[in-house]
Structure formats: structure tokens, C-alpha cells
Design a protein around this motif. Sequence first.
Motif, PDB file in Angstrom:
ATOM      1  N   ASP A 253      39.137   7.124  20.877  1.00  0.00           N
ATOM      2  CA  ASP A 253      38.546   8.569  21.145  1.00  0.00           C
ATOM      3  C   ASP A 253      37.182   8.340  21.287  1.00  0.00           C
ATOM      4  OD1 ASP A 253      38.020  11.334  21.497  1.00  0.00           O
ATOM      5  OD2 ASP A 253      39.621  11.837  20.009  1.00  0.00           O
ATOM      6  N   ILE A 254      36.540   8.548  22.591  1.00  0.00           N
ATOM      7  CA  ILE A 254      34.915   8.499  22.777  1.00  0.00           C
ATOM      8  C   ILE A 254      34.666   9.546  23.700  1.00  0.00           C
ATOM      9  CG2 ILE A 254      34.934   6.059  22.489  1.00  0.00           C
ATOM     10  CD1 ILE A 254      35.426   5.724  25.627  1.00  0.00           C
ATOM     11  N   GLY A 255      33.066   9.878  23.665  1.00  0.00           N
ATOM     12  CA  GLY A 255      32.571  10.917  24.453  1.00  0.00           C
ATOM     13  C   GLY A 255      31.228  11.139  23.888  1.00  0.00           C
ATOM     14  N   VAL A 256      31.063  12.541  24.161  1.00  0.00           N
ATOM     15  CA  VAL A 256      29.740  12.976  23.458  1.00  0.00           C
ATOM     16  C   VAL A 256      30.132  14.440  22.821  1.00  0.00           C
ATOM     17  CG1 VAL A 256      28.366  12.072  25.251  1.00  0.00           C
ATOM     18  CG2 VAL A 256      29.224  14.296  25.583  1.00  0.00           C
ATOM     19  N   CYS A 257      29.250  14.922  21.940  1.00  0.00           N
ATOM     20  CA  CYS A 257      29.486  16.006  21.240  1.00  0.00           C
ATOM     21  C   CYS A 257      28.183  16.852  20.795  1.00  0.00           C
ATOM     22  CB  CYS A 257      30.313  15.892  20.021  1.00  0.00           C
ATOM     23  SG  CYS A 257      29.522  14.928  18.704  1.00  0.00           S
ATOM     24  N   GLY A 274      32.257  22.032  21.431  1.00  0.00           N
ATOM     25  CA  GLY A 274      31.179  21.109  21.449  1.00  0.00           C
ATOM     26  C   GLY A 274      31.654  19.702  21.823  1.00  0.00           C
ATOM     27  N   PHE A 275      33.045  19.375  22.241  1.00  0.00           N
ATOM     28  CA  PHE A 275      33.317  18.001  22.534  1.00  0.00           C
ATOM     29  C   PHE A 275      33.583  17.826  23.996  1.00  0.00           C
ATOM     30  CE2 PHE A 275      34.073  18.553  17.931  1.00  0.00           C
ATOM     31  CZ  PHE A 275      33.584  17.293  17.359  1.00  0.00           C
ATOM     32  N   TRP A 276      33.110  16.865  24.445  1.00  0.00           N
ATOM     33  CA  TRP A 276      33.490  16.255  25.859  1.00  0.00           C
ATOM     34  C   TRP A 276      34.116  14.829  25.620  1.00  0.00           C
ATOM     35  CZ3 TRP A 276      29.349  19.142  24.576  1.00  0.00           C
ATOM     36  CH2 TRP A 276      29.170  20.483  25.137  1.00  0.00           C
ATOM     37  N   ARG A 277      35.332  14.812  25.604  1.00  0.00           N
ATOM     38  CA  ARG A 277      36.048  13.375  25.359  1.00  0.00           C
ATOM     39  C   ARG A 277      37.157  13.194  25.901  1.00  0.00           C
ATOM     40  NH1 ARG A 277      40.539  16.197  21.689  1.00  0.00           N
ATOM     41  NH2 ARG A 277      40.981  14.215  20.741  1.00  0.00           N
ATOM     42  N   MET A 278      37.305  11.723  25.905  1.00  0.00           N
ATOM     43  CA  MET A 278      38.629  10.941  26.560  1.00  0.00           C
ATOM     44  C   MET A 278      39.307   9.990  25.462  1.00  0.00           C
ATOM     45  SD  MET A 278      38.708   8.448  29.767  1.00  0.00           S
ATOM     46  CE  MET A 278      40.351   7.558  30.050  1.00  0.00           C
ATOM     47  N   TRP A 279      40.645  10.194  25.530  1.00  0.00           N
ATOM     48  CA  TRP A 279      41.003   9.464  24.437  1.00  0.00           C
ATOM     49  C   TRP A 279      42.578   8.735  24.678  1.00  0.00           C
ATOM     50  CZ3 TRP A 279      41.527  14.670  24.636  1.00  0.00           C
ATOM     51  CH2 TRP A 279      42.769  15.287  24.519  1.00  0.00           C
ATOM     52  N   ASP A 336      22.403  22.363  23.868  1.00  0.00           N
ATOM     53  CA  ASP A 336      21.872  21.778  22.577  1.00  0.00           C
ATOM     54  C   ASP A 336      21.835  20.424  22.482  1.00  0.00           C
ATOM     55  OD1 ASP A 336      21.828  24.739  21.256  1.00  0.00           O
ATOM     56  OD2 ASP A 336      24.276  24.325  21.282  1.00  0.00           O
ATOM     57  N   ALA A 337      21.295  19.864  21.605  1.00  0.00           N
ATOM     58  CA  ALA A 337      21.213  18.390  21.695  1.00  0.00           C
ATOM     59  C   ALA A 337      22.653  17.781  21.504  1.00  0.00           C
ATOM     60  CB  ALA A 337      20.482  17.697  20.337  1.00  0.00           C
ATOM     61  N   LEU A 338      22.772  16.689  22.384  1.00  0.00           N
ATOM     62  CA  LEU A 338      23.976  16.157  22.202  1.00  0.00           C
ATOM     63  C   LEU A 338      24.082  14.429  21.627  1.00  0.00           C
ATOM     64  CD1 LEU A 338      25.217  16.645  26.068  1.00  0.00           C
ATOM     65  CD2 LEU A 338      25.714  18.028  23.928  1.00  0.00           C
ATOM     66  N   ARG A 339      25.031  14.090  21.036  1.00  0.00           N
ATOM     67  CA  ARG A 339      25.256  12.801  20.621  1.00  0.00           C
ATOM     68  C   ARG A 339      26.507  12.058  20.929  1.00  0.00           C
ATOM     69  NH1 ARG A 339      22.747  12.830  15.331  1.00  0.00           N
ATOM     70  NH2 ARG A 339      23.370  10.877  14.970  1.00  0.00           N
ATOM     71  N   PRO A 340      26.421  10.592  21.301  1.00  0.00           N
ATOM     72  CA  PRO A 340      27.777   9.973  21.629  1.00  0.00           C
ATOM     73  C   PRO A 340      28.577   9.953  20.226  1.00  0.00           C
ATOM     74  CG  PRO A 340      25.797   8.674  22.228  1.00  0.00           C
ATOM     75  CD  PRO A 340      25.147   9.801  21.296  1.00  0.00           C
ATOM     76  N   PHE A 341      29.795  10.067  20.420  1.00  0.00           N
ATOM     77  CA  PHE A 341      30.574   9.612  19.075  1.00  0.00           C
ATOM     78  C   PHE A 341      31.722   8.698  19.712  1.00  0.00           C
ATOM     79  CE2 PHE A 341      33.487  12.763  21.290  1.00  0.00           C
ATOM     80  CZ  PHE A 341      34.790  12.281  20.933  1.00  0.00           C
ATOM     81  N   PHE A 342      32.135   8.241  18.637  1.00  0.00           N
ATOM     82  CA  PHE A 342      33.300   6.929  18.860  1.00  0.00           C
ATOM     83  C   PHE A 342      34.355   7.127  17.901  1.00  0.00           C
ATOM     84  CE2 PHE A 342      29.053   5.769  19.759  1.00  0.00           C
ATOM     85  CZ  PHE A 342      28.892   5.225  21.022  1.00  0.00           C
ATOM     86  N   SER A 343      35.502   6.862  17.760  1.00  0.00           N
ATOM     87  CA  SER A 343      36.726   6.677  16.958  1.00  0.00           C
ATOM     88  C   SER A 343      37.441   5.543  17.494  1.00  0.00           C
ATOM     89  CB  SER A 343      37.356   8.022  17.123  1.00  0.00           C
ATOM     90  OG  SER A 343      38.541   8.109  15.842  1.00  0.00           O
ATOM     91  N   PRO A 344      37.599   4.485  16.599  1.00  0.00           N
ATOM     92  CA  PRO A 344      38.656   3.585  17.009  1.00  0.00           C
ATOM     93  C   PRO A 344      39.948   3.774  16.599  1.00  0.00           C
ATOM     94  CG  PRO A 344      37.739   3.126  14.684  1.00  0.00           C
ATOM     95  CD  PRO A 344      37.090   4.359  15.255  1.00  0.00           C
TER      96      PRO A 344
END
Length: 367
Positions: A253-257, A274-279, A336-344
Motif C-alpha cells: 500500500d503506497i501513496g501520499v497522505c 486525507g489518503f491518496w493511495r494505490m494498493w 495541507d502539508a502532505l507526506r509520502p506513506f508506505f506499507s509492505p
Amino acid sequence: MSHPCPHACGVLLCHPLSTFAFPHQRKLEATVELLQQQKLEARSLKSQEEEKVAEWKNTVSRERERIEKEFEKLHDFLDEEEEKLQRKLKQEEKRTATKLRNNVTQLAKQCQALGKLTTEIKERSQQPPLGLLKVRSLKIFDVALLRSENIQAQKQAVVSAELQDTYNIPTIRIFEFLNQFKGELQMTLDSKSAHPSLLLSEDGQSVSHGGARQELPDYPERFDPYVFVLGSLRITAGRCYWEVEVGDQTEWDIGVCREAVKRKGKGPLSPQAGFWRMWLRNGDQYKVLLSHPITLSVKQKPKRVGIYLDYKGGEVSFYNVTHQTHLYTYSGAFRDALRPFFSPGLSQGGRSASPLVVCPSMDQNEG
């Protein structure tokens, strides 16, 4: 009184001092000749430079024309490709809509037939007991039962509401465009945000799921129960691009939040939250989420996924770097400020043992 020239050239000098002035006169005459020669050379050089200017203008004009023509070809190609995809999508839309409408029409007819039959049976059931026992009435009920079974047997063809065809957008030289938004700024993973079961590499460039929870400080910014970790980059403007090595993982699961997303407890993981993701799940199910999950048609499995963020433009795009294709683009607006996020994903019998790796460094580019 005049005097003959001391050089025996036959010229009479008008004054005795002329004898002393003559060498200076010759020097001046030589200087004039030199200056005239230099003037001619300067004119020649000027003419050459003017020719260069004209040639340079022609060169620039030809290059400008070449660029325009090449991009005109590119635009024509992209217009044709867009037209093909739009036509293909329209055909599928029409084809599937026709099937769905036919099903609706057929179901409406069945509802009408069943309603009519129900009314008939109700009317027959109101007869006196003696009338219900008549053979003729029994035959009528047998016929009614048969009609009911025939109506129920007319089942509708199953029509999927998912797109069946593939609509890959051409990515001609798109990665040359994307790569300009990589820089030398090193992005690492934020250990304070990592779920307790995640294992981060020493260099902070990769993350894997360890299975068991670790005894770690319960920082307010730590995700729990979602198995997420944030990237260190904080994005408030500009454009940036990074890639994630996903390998042969069966889920990720990856994207920005948004930086301010809820970290504790469960909640929606949608753009509204607040999540823009692809999984990825089960090794071949790629999805994104709007108001509901959307299954993507991914024909070629990516081992590396690129993420492009245009903060001002309100876009988050995902790319199959392995096969140079576009996967999906979210469109909206960021405040608002965004951050990359990651989930293996979760480690399940070693199937998701490989880590996610943040491949290149990246930088923000104002624009």
C-alpha cells in the motif's frame, strides 16, 4: 630659397625644416595605410558576423519550426490515441449499457408478469372450498405454477459493472519529464511514525513487516493499528517524483497522505480522509479508492511503482516504471502539508517477506 631634396629625388623642399618632418610624414602615411587596411578587415569581419547573425537566425528559425512540427506530430499522435481510447470506451459504455438496460427491461416484464399471475392466483384463492376442489380449478393452478416456473427460469445474463478493456494512456517520454523532479535530497522513512510491527533498515530506505509487535515508545505520530510508515519529506508546494521497489510482493500500500491524518485507531483511508493511495492484494488485485474501491486493469505486473505529485495542480499519479505505463491519477486540491506513506503489507508465511524500498532520492521543484 628652396633646397634640393637630400635624397636626390628631384623634389624641392620649401623649408629647411622639411628635411626633419619628412620621416614623420612617412610614418603618418604608413599609419593611415595600416588603419585603412584594418578598416577593410573590420568591414570584412563585420560582414562575416552579419552573415553569421543571419545564419544563426535561420538556424534558430529552422529549429523552432522543427520543434513545432515534432510536437505537432506528437499532438496529432496523442489526439489520435485519445480519440481511439475515447471511441473504445464509448463502444464499451454503449455495449454494457445496452446489456444492463435489457436486463432492466426483462426484469420489469418479469415483475409485471409475476404481479399479474399473483393477482390471478389471489382471485382464484377467494373461491369457496368446493370450487377449489374442482378439477378444472386444479388444472388452472397447475398452469399458473408452470407459468411461475417459466418466469423464474428466465434469468438475466450477468453483466459486470467493471471496465473490461484496457485503456493505457501513452507515456511517450513521460519518464524524462518525471525524472526532472528527482533531486539529490535523500528521503528516508520516519521511524517515529512506523507501526510497531514494521522493521526499518539502518539507512531508513526500506521497510518490511516483522510479524510481531516491538516494544517501542507510543509516540503520538506512530500509526496503530494501520501498518504504515511515513516518508521524511514534507510537501507543501511544487512537484516531486519518487519510485518504490515493490518487487514480487503479493501485497503493499503506497501513496501520499495529509500530515495531519488520524494515526491512532481505525478510520476511512479515502481522499476525503486525507489518503491518496494505490494498493495490491492477493498478488494481482490492484485498487485505488474514491468514494468506493476501484479495481485497476493492470496487465503487466510492476516491480517498481513511480509516484508523481503536483501539489499546485492537485494531482497524484501512479506509474508502472517496469513497463513504462500509466496506472492511475487522482485529481483534486491540496491545502495541507502532505507526506509520502508506505506499507509492505502483512507477512504471511513468507509471501510478503521482501521489503519495500524507496529507490531514488527526490527533490521539490517550485512551479
